[in-house]
Design an enzyme around this catalytic site. Structure first.
Site, mmCIF file in Angstrom:
data_model
loop_
_atom_site.group_PDB
_atom_site.id
_atom_site.type_symbol
_atom_site.label_atom_id
_atom_site.label_comp_id
_atom_site.label_asym_id
_atom_site.label_seq_id
_atom_site.Cartn_x
_atom_site.Cartn_y
_atom_site.Cartn_z
ATOM 1 N N HIS A 29 0.849 -1.195 0.000
ATOM 2 C CA HIS A 29 0.000 0.000 0.000
ATOM 3 C C HIS A 29 0.881 1.240 0.000
ATOM 4 O O HIS A 29 2.087 1.163 0.209
ATOM 5 C CB HIS A 29 -0.980 -0.007 1.181
ATOM 6 C CG HIS A 29 -0.353 0.053 2.545
ATOM 7 N ND1 HIS A 29 0.498 -0.931 3.018
ATOM 8 C CD2 HIS A 29 -0.453 0.970 3.549
ATOM 9 C CE1 HIS A 29 0.880 -0.617 4.253
ATOM 10 N NE2 HIS A 29 0.333 0.531 4.599
ATOM 11 N N HIS A 31 1.486 3.835 1.868
ATOM 12 C CA HIS A 31 1.935 4.597 3.036
ATOM 13 C C HIS A 31 3.463 4.617 3.045
ATOM 14 O O HIS A 31 4.113 3.681 2.574
ATOM 15 C CB HIS A 31 1.397 3.983 4.333
ATOM 16 C CG HIS A 31 -0.031 4.379 4.624
ATOM 17 N ND1 HIS A 31 -0.854 3.691 5.465
ATOM 18 C CD2 HIS A 31 -0.760 5.424 4.145
ATOM 19 C CE1 HIS A 31 -2.034 4.295 5.520
ATOM 20 N NE2 HIS A 31 -2.004 5.339 4.721
ATOM 21 N N ASP A 33 5.973 4.191 5.085
ATOM 22 C CA ASP A 33 6.867 3.166 5.623
ATOM 23 C C ASP A 33 6.891 1.896 4.763
ATOM 24 O O ASP A 33 7.650 0.968 5.036
ATOM 25 C CB ASP A 33 6.518 2.841 7.086
ATOM 26 C CG ASP A 33 5.042 2.547 7.297
ATOM 27 O OD1 ASP A 33 4.209 3.056 6.522
ATOM 28 O OD2 ASP A 33 4.713 1.798 8.229
ATOM 29 N N HIS A 34 6.068 1.877 3.735
ATOM 30 C CA HIS A 34 6.028 0.713 2.836
ATOM 31 C C HIS A 34 6.445 1.079 1.419
ATOM 32 O O HIS A 34 6.486 0.210 0.545
ATOM 33 C CB HIS A 34 4.607 0.119 2.809
ATOM 34 C CG HIS A 34 4.177 -0.391 4.136
ATOM 35 N ND1 HIS A 34 4.131 -1.728 4.454
ATOM 36 C CD2 HIS A 34 3.817 0.276 5.272
ATOM 37 C CE1 HIS A 34 3.748 -1.873 5.716
ATOM 38 N NE2 HIS A 34 3.543 -0.673 6.232
ATOM 39 N N HIS A 109 -7.259 -2.022 5.509
ATOM 40 C CA HIS A 109 -6.458 -0.943 6.086
ATOM 41 C C HIS A 109 -7.089 0.400 5.698
ATOM 42 O O HIS A 109 -8.102 0.440 5.009
ATOM 43 C CB HIS A 109 -5.008 -1.085 5.600
ATOM 44 C CG HIS A 109 -4.022 -0.250 6.371
ATOM 45 N ND1 HIS A 109 -4.043 -0.156 7.743
ATOM 46 C CD2 HIS A 109 -2.976 0.521 5.957
ATOM 47 C CE1 HIS A 109 -3.064 0.649 8.126
ATOM 48 N NE2 HIS A 109 -2.412 1.073 7.076
ATOM 49 N N ASP A 179 -0.348 -3.786 5.925
ATOM 50 C CA ASP A 179 -0.969 -3.528 7.218
ATOM 51 C C ASP A 179 -2.441 -3.934 7.134
ATOM 52 O O ASP A 179 -3.070 -3.739 6.094
ATOM 53 C CB ASP A 179 -0.896 -2.048 7.569
ATOM 54 C CG ASP A 179 0.537 -1.527 7.709
ATOM 55 O OD1 ASP A 179 1.491 -2.293 7.556
ATOM 56 O OD2 ASP A 179 0.694 -0.323 7.936
ATOM 57 N N HIS A 237 5.856 -4.908 12.435
ATOM 58 C CA HIS A 237 5.152 -3.622 12.409
ATOM 59 C C HIS A 237 4.747 -3.177 13.808
ATOM 60 O O HIS A 237 3.619 -2.725 14.042
ATOM 61 C CB HIS A 237 3.926 -3.718 11.490
ATOM 62 C CG HIS A 237 3.484 -2.365 10.975
ATOM 63 N ND1 HIS A 237 2.581 -1.584 11.643
ATOM 64 C CD2 HIS A 237 3.831 -1.671 9.881
ATOM 65 C CE1 HIS A 237 2.386 -0.466 10.954
ATOM 66 N NE2 HIS A 237 3.126 -0.499 9.887
#
Lengths: 270, 270
Positions: A29, A31, A33-34, A109, A179, A237
């Site tokens: 996805h 975001h 941190d990914h 998510h 997530d 995570h």
């Protein structure tokens, strides 16, 4: 490679994984941190003179973000960048070769998110050398035996494959689920996987935060692992709010014993 | 903050600079090593609960890239993000408050690029305490003396400001010039600055690469420093192809003696 947060290129270098081995990147996805390390990795591949294609699988919009940055920096890659944009809410087969299949695992998510299921295909049968020699099969047929075929021996007799081979190792499988809020609907799809990575942002004391943030607790992750009868569970995570990560294990293991914690650069073999 | 490559948020944390102190970010150009860390820093500010405005100055297109990423991640900031997009090819005053002015320095690179000139405004005059006491000036006028005004003493006599104050410290100025080919046209704008940071990607042996890549050699940077009569030169943006950075100094110092090398976390005071 699955997901690519800021600094991935530095971590990758530190992990000694050769950059050229990265041919397919799966982004769960959009975001940070990914995903925020993807553009840097792509640029570094260019600086290193990469020529091999790079396939990128991720949510719709990923192509626009990456190409806009390359365009504004006038920094087009000298290799092919092939985007596979995802927007289905049902599981999809998104990659397949002779060894492995990759399927999406739709998750729950705050933004459109997929986990990924890697399923190894069954390998070749293994030669029972002693039995094959005793059955007077010529060496030249050994290769054929591994494919599962029956062969004729030196006396002209047909030898059934099963009598001179062992079955292949059971294929491995890996499900990456991050997530996501607790989503029991994924259980049938990941049934019996060799290893399940499942996010565990919170402990039970913060269960009330899961609904709003669309994350899971360690216990919820363990419940998914138990229901799916997986072989091992890897948690990751983690929220930075807890002083000790051991607490994740303390809450998960009573539900699913074979639970482990993901750590930077830790390798799980299966 | 000037420029923001991937991993800046990690470096910033390590440097112990408080995140809240960053209020204005100046981006020279949209190449990864100057810009890919911006989106991560913006996102981290959100996670840290920032409320103060953040001003971002950079080439046209920067707003689209950042907002597209925030939109696709549904990760809008809870503070105001104020973009000041640049596309002029002439120097511009882009920021001013009571202490400092910031001007662009148009550079010559493969994409639209600006350096930045920070000019401190003249400070207050300094009190000559001994002379002020001798001149029978009441304490309550000391604040006014620092502004440069003449004041009346206890005997009702007008005291000229210059007789009881010292001039302010000369204002400092800092010119940041990266990335750029040798561009002598910037010399008049940066005349006499306290410190000049100038990129020095190459040594003279690779002078022929400067035209294509639009970078400078150490000697070219030193020539700019000499022509502009700056106080000190800081070199940076070194190519990784050379085994020793000392060679940059060896080529720059014969042209401009007060040359130094930028290093991670090194602090220059002026």
């Amino acid at each position: 490679m699955i997901d690519c947060g800021e600094g991935t290129q530095v971590a990758l270098r530190k992990s000694k994984v050769k950059f050229a081995r990265v041919k397919h990147i799966f982004i769960s996805h959009l975001h940070g941190d990914h995903f925020y390390g993807l553009i840097g990795l792509i640029s570094t591949f260019t600086l290193l003179g990469r020529e091999a294609d790079l396939h990128i699988y991720g949510p719709k919009g990923i192509k626009e973000i990456i190409t806009l940055q390359l365009k504004l920096g006038k920094a087009w890659t000298n290799y092919s960048l092939i985007f596979h944009e995802l927007d289905s809410k049902a599981p999809q087969l998104i990659f397949e070769d002779e060894k492995v299949e990759v399927h999406t695992i739709p998750l729950d998510h705050r933004v459109y998110t997929n986990g990924f299921l890697f399923k190894e295909k069954p390998g070749e049968r293994k030669l029972n050398l002693e039995a094959a020699v005793a059955a007077k099969i010529d060496n030249s047929y050994f290769r054929k035996l591994k494919t599962g075929a029956d062969v004729t021996n030196r006396d002209g007799k047909l030898i059934p494959n099963e009598s001179v081979t062992f079955p292949p190792d059971p294929p491995s499988s890996y499900a990456f689920c991050s997530d996501t809020a607790y989503k029991p609907e994924i259980v049938p799809q990941i049934q019996g996987v060799t290893a399940l990575y499942h996010e565990a942002t919170f402990l039970e004391e913060h269960l009330h935060l899961c609904e709003k943030t669309k994350h899971s607790t360690a216990k919820q992750a363990a419940t998914i692992a138990k229901e799916a009868g997986v072989q091992q569970l890897i948690l990751g995570h983690f929220s930075t709010r807890y002083s000790s990560l051991e607490r994740y294990l303390e809450e998960a293991r009573p539900v699913f014993e074979n639970t482990h914690l993901a750590e930077d650069f830790k390798v799980f073999e299966f």
